[in-house]
Design a protein around this motif. Structure first.
Motif, PDB file in Angstrom:
ATOM      1  N   ILE A 121       0.836  -1.208   0.000  1.00 48.12           N
ATOM      2  CA  ILE A 121       0.000   0.000   0.000  1.00 48.12           C
ATOM      3  C   ILE A 121       0.873   1.260   0.000  1.00 48.12           C
ATOM      4  O   ILE A 121       0.597   2.216  -0.729  1.00 48.12           O
ATOM      5  CB  ILE A 121      -0.993  -0.033   1.183  1.00 48.12           C
ATOM      6  CG1 ILE A 121      -2.036  -1.144   0.933  1.00 48.12           C
ATOM      7  CG2 ILE A 121      -1.673   1.312   1.385  1.00 48.12           C
ATOM      8  CD1 ILE A 121      -2.978  -1.431   2.084  1.00 48.12           C
ATOM      9  N   LYS A 122       1.980   1.223   0.751  1.00 53.34           N
ATOM     10  CA  LYS A 122       2.886   2.390   0.757  1.00 53.34           C
ATOM     11  C   LYS A 122       3.488   2.624  -0.627  1.00 53.34           C
ATOM     12  O   LYS A 122       3.672   3.770  -1.055  1.00 53.34           O
ATOM     13  CB  LYS A 122       3.991   2.196   1.806  1.00 53.34           C
ATOM     14  CG  LYS A 122       3.477   2.392   3.225  1.00 53.34           C
ATOM     15  CD  LYS A 122       4.611   2.311   4.226  1.00 53.34           C
ATOM     16  CE  LYS A 122       4.136   2.736   5.604  1.00 53.34           C
ATOM     17  NZ  LYS A 122       5.221   2.678   6.604  1.00 53.34           N
ATOM     18  N   ARG A 147       3.348   6.134  -2.894  1.00 58.04           N
ATOM     19  CA  ARG A 147       4.547   6.807  -3.444  1.00 58.04           C
ATOM     20  C   ARG A 147       4.472   6.912  -4.959  1.00 58.04           C
ATOM     21  O   ARG A 147       4.838   7.936  -5.533  1.00 58.04           O
ATOM     22  CB  ARG A 147       5.816   6.056  -3.008  1.00 58.04           C
ATOM     23  CG  ARG A 147       6.063   6.145  -1.516  1.00 58.04           C
ATOM     24  CD  ARG A 147       7.472   5.715  -1.162  1.00 58.04           C
ATOM     25  NE  ARG A 147       7.675   5.711   0.273  1.00 58.04           N
ATOM     26  CZ  ARG A 147       7.638   4.621   1.037  1.00 58.04           C
ATOM     27  NH1 ARG A 147       7.430   3.422   0.499  1.00 58.04           N
ATOM     28  NH2 ARG A 147       7.819   4.701   2.332  1.00 58.04           N
ATOM     29  N   LYS A 148       3.981   5.844  -5.614  1.00 54.34           N
ATOM     30  CA  LYS A 148       3.837   5.867  -7.084  1.00 54.34           C
ATOM     31  C   LYS A 148       2.931   6.991  -7.537  1.00 54.34           C
ATOM     32  O   LYS A 148       3.042   7.496  -8.638  1.00 54.34           O
ATOM     33  CB  LYS A 148       3.190   4.551  -7.553  1.00 54.34           C
ATOM     34  CG  LYS A 148       4.148   3.494  -7.999  1.00 54.34           C
ATOM     35  CD  LYS A 148       3.341   2.416  -8.722  1.00 54.34           C
ATOM     36  CE  LYS A 148       4.144   1.143  -8.795  1.00 54.34           C
ATOM     37  NZ  LYS A 148       3.266  -0.026  -8.972  1.00 54.34           N
ATOM     38  N   ASN A 149       1.986   7.357  -6.672  1.00 53.73           N
ATOM     39  CA  ASN A 149       1.037   8.421  -6.986  1.00 53.73           C
ATOM     40  C   ASN A 149       1.472   9.778  -6.415  1.00 53.73           C
ATOM     41  O   ASN A 149       0.641  10.665  -6.218  1.00 53.73           O
ATOM     42  CB  ASN A 149      -0.352   8.041  -6.475  1.00 53.73           C
ATOM     43  CG  ASN A 149      -1.011   7.009  -7.361  1.00 53.73           C
ATOM     44  OD1 ASN A 149      -1.582   7.357  -8.394  1.00 53.73           O
ATOM     45  ND2 ASN A 149      -0.894   5.731  -7.003  1.00 53.73           N
ATOM     46  N   SER A 154       1.721  13.642   1.983  1.00 53.59           N
ATOM     47  CA  SER A 154       1.877  15.015   1.521  1.00 53.59           C
ATOM     48  C   SER A 154       2.082  15.054   0.018  1.00 53.59           C
ATOM     49  O   SER A 154       2.763  14.189  -0.542  1.00 53.59           O
ATOM     50  CB  SER A 154       3.091  15.616   2.238  1.00 53.59           C
ATOM     51  OG  SER A 154       3.310  16.926   1.796  1.00 53.59           O
ATOM     52  N   GLY A 155       1.483  16.041  -0.639  1.00 51.50           N
ATOM     53  CA  GLY A 155       1.677  16.199  -2.082  1.00 51.50           C
ATOM     54  C   GLY A 155       0.662  17.171  -2.654  1.00 51.50           C
ATOM     55  O   GLY A 155      -0.193  17.694  -1.934  1.00 51.50           O
ATOM     56  N   ASN A 160      -5.482  11.275  -2.553  1.00 50.36           N
ATOM     57  CA  ASN A 160      -5.537  10.067  -1.721  1.00 50.36           C
ATOM     58  C   ASN A 160      -6.888   9.379  -1.856  1.00 50.36           C
ATOM     59  O   ASN A 160      -6.965   8.147  -1.912  1.00 50.36           O
ATOM     60  CB  ASN A 160      -5.249  10.434  -0.261  1.00 50.36           C
ATOM     61  CG  ASN A 160      -5.267   9.230   0.643  1.00 50.36           C
ATOM     62  OD1 ASN A 160      -4.795   8.154   0.276  1.00 50.36           O
ATOM     63  ND2 ASN A 160      -5.812   9.391   1.831  1.00 50.36           N
ATOM     64  N   ARG A 161      -7.963  10.162  -1.930  1.00 52.94           N
ATOM     65  CA  ARG A 161      -9.295   9.548  -2.049  1.00 52.94           C
ATOM     66  C   ARG A 161      -9.447   8.813  -3.377  1.00 52.94           C
ATOM     67  O   ARG A 161     -10.078   7.765  -3.451  1.00 52.94           O
ATOM     68  CB  ARG A 161     -10.394  10.598  -1.840  1.00 52.94           C
ATOM     69  CG  ARG A 161     -10.385  11.095  -0.397  1.00 52.94           C
ATOM     70  CD  ARG A 161     -11.477  12.068  -0.112  1.00 52.94           C
ATOM     71  NE  ARG A 161     -12.801  11.463  -0.137  1.00 52.94           N
ATOM     72  CZ  ARG A 161     -13.311  10.704   0.826  1.00 52.94           C
ATOM     73  NH1 ARG A 161     -12.585  10.400   1.903  1.00 52.94           N
ATOM     74  NH2 ARG A 161     -14.525  10.219   0.725  1.00 52.94           N
TER      75      ARG A 161
END
Ligand code: CMP
Length: 136
Positions: A24-25, A29-31, A79-80, A87-88
């Motif tokens: 999941i992490k 990160r990929k996104n 964060s991003g 995230n949703r």
């Protein structure tokens, strides 16, 4: 103009139990969602009730609080750019059956309760939820 935001993510007991934390992490990160903080904790039912108090009038509230406190969880600050909405999208719909392909809930969710992840639904709630887990 940049719009960097922080949001709270929780990897729920069903996903921690199935050793899905690293997978999941990687998806976050990929996104382009950077993991600024991460800790594995086991909260009490009372803490879960406080965290989910916006849902206190819902019929599923008691089960929801029992579930979130049923085993270890991983809480993270992501964060991003537009992190709350991003995230949703990465999580997918609340009900894994309705989630889009390649979202976390579609890939790993078991049911609407055991839906593997939680994410803040607004910038305002992100601040409240981050404070809940990360304020000293
Ligand atoms: P989450 O994003 O953590 O926010 C509240 C949780 O309640 C939700 O994910 C679901 O796991 C859970 N839940 C259980 N039943 C329902 C329901 N009928 N509608 C919405 N959420 C539900």
């Amino acid at each position: 103009m940049s719009n960097v935001q922080n949001t709270l993510s929780i990897i729920k007991p069903d996903a921690v139990e199935r050793n899905l934390v690293d997978e999941i992490k990687i998806i976050f990160r990929k996104n382009n969602l950077e993991i600024k903080e991460s800790k594995k904790i086991h909260i009490t039912k009372e803490e879960a009730a406080e965290f989910y108090k916006v849902h206190q009038s819902k019929p599923f509230y008691n089960d929801l609080c029992s579930y979130l406190s049923s085993g270890p969880i991983v809480v993270m600050i992501l964060s991003g750019e537009n992190a709350v909405l991003k995230n949703r999208k990465v999580m997918g719909a609340t009900d894994p059956k309705k989630a889009e392909e390649n979202t976390i809930r579609k890939l790993y969710g078991i049911s609407i309760d055991k839906n593997s992840v939680h994410g803040s639904d607004s910038i305002q709630n992100a601040k409240i939820e981050i404070d809940f887990f990360f304020k000293n």
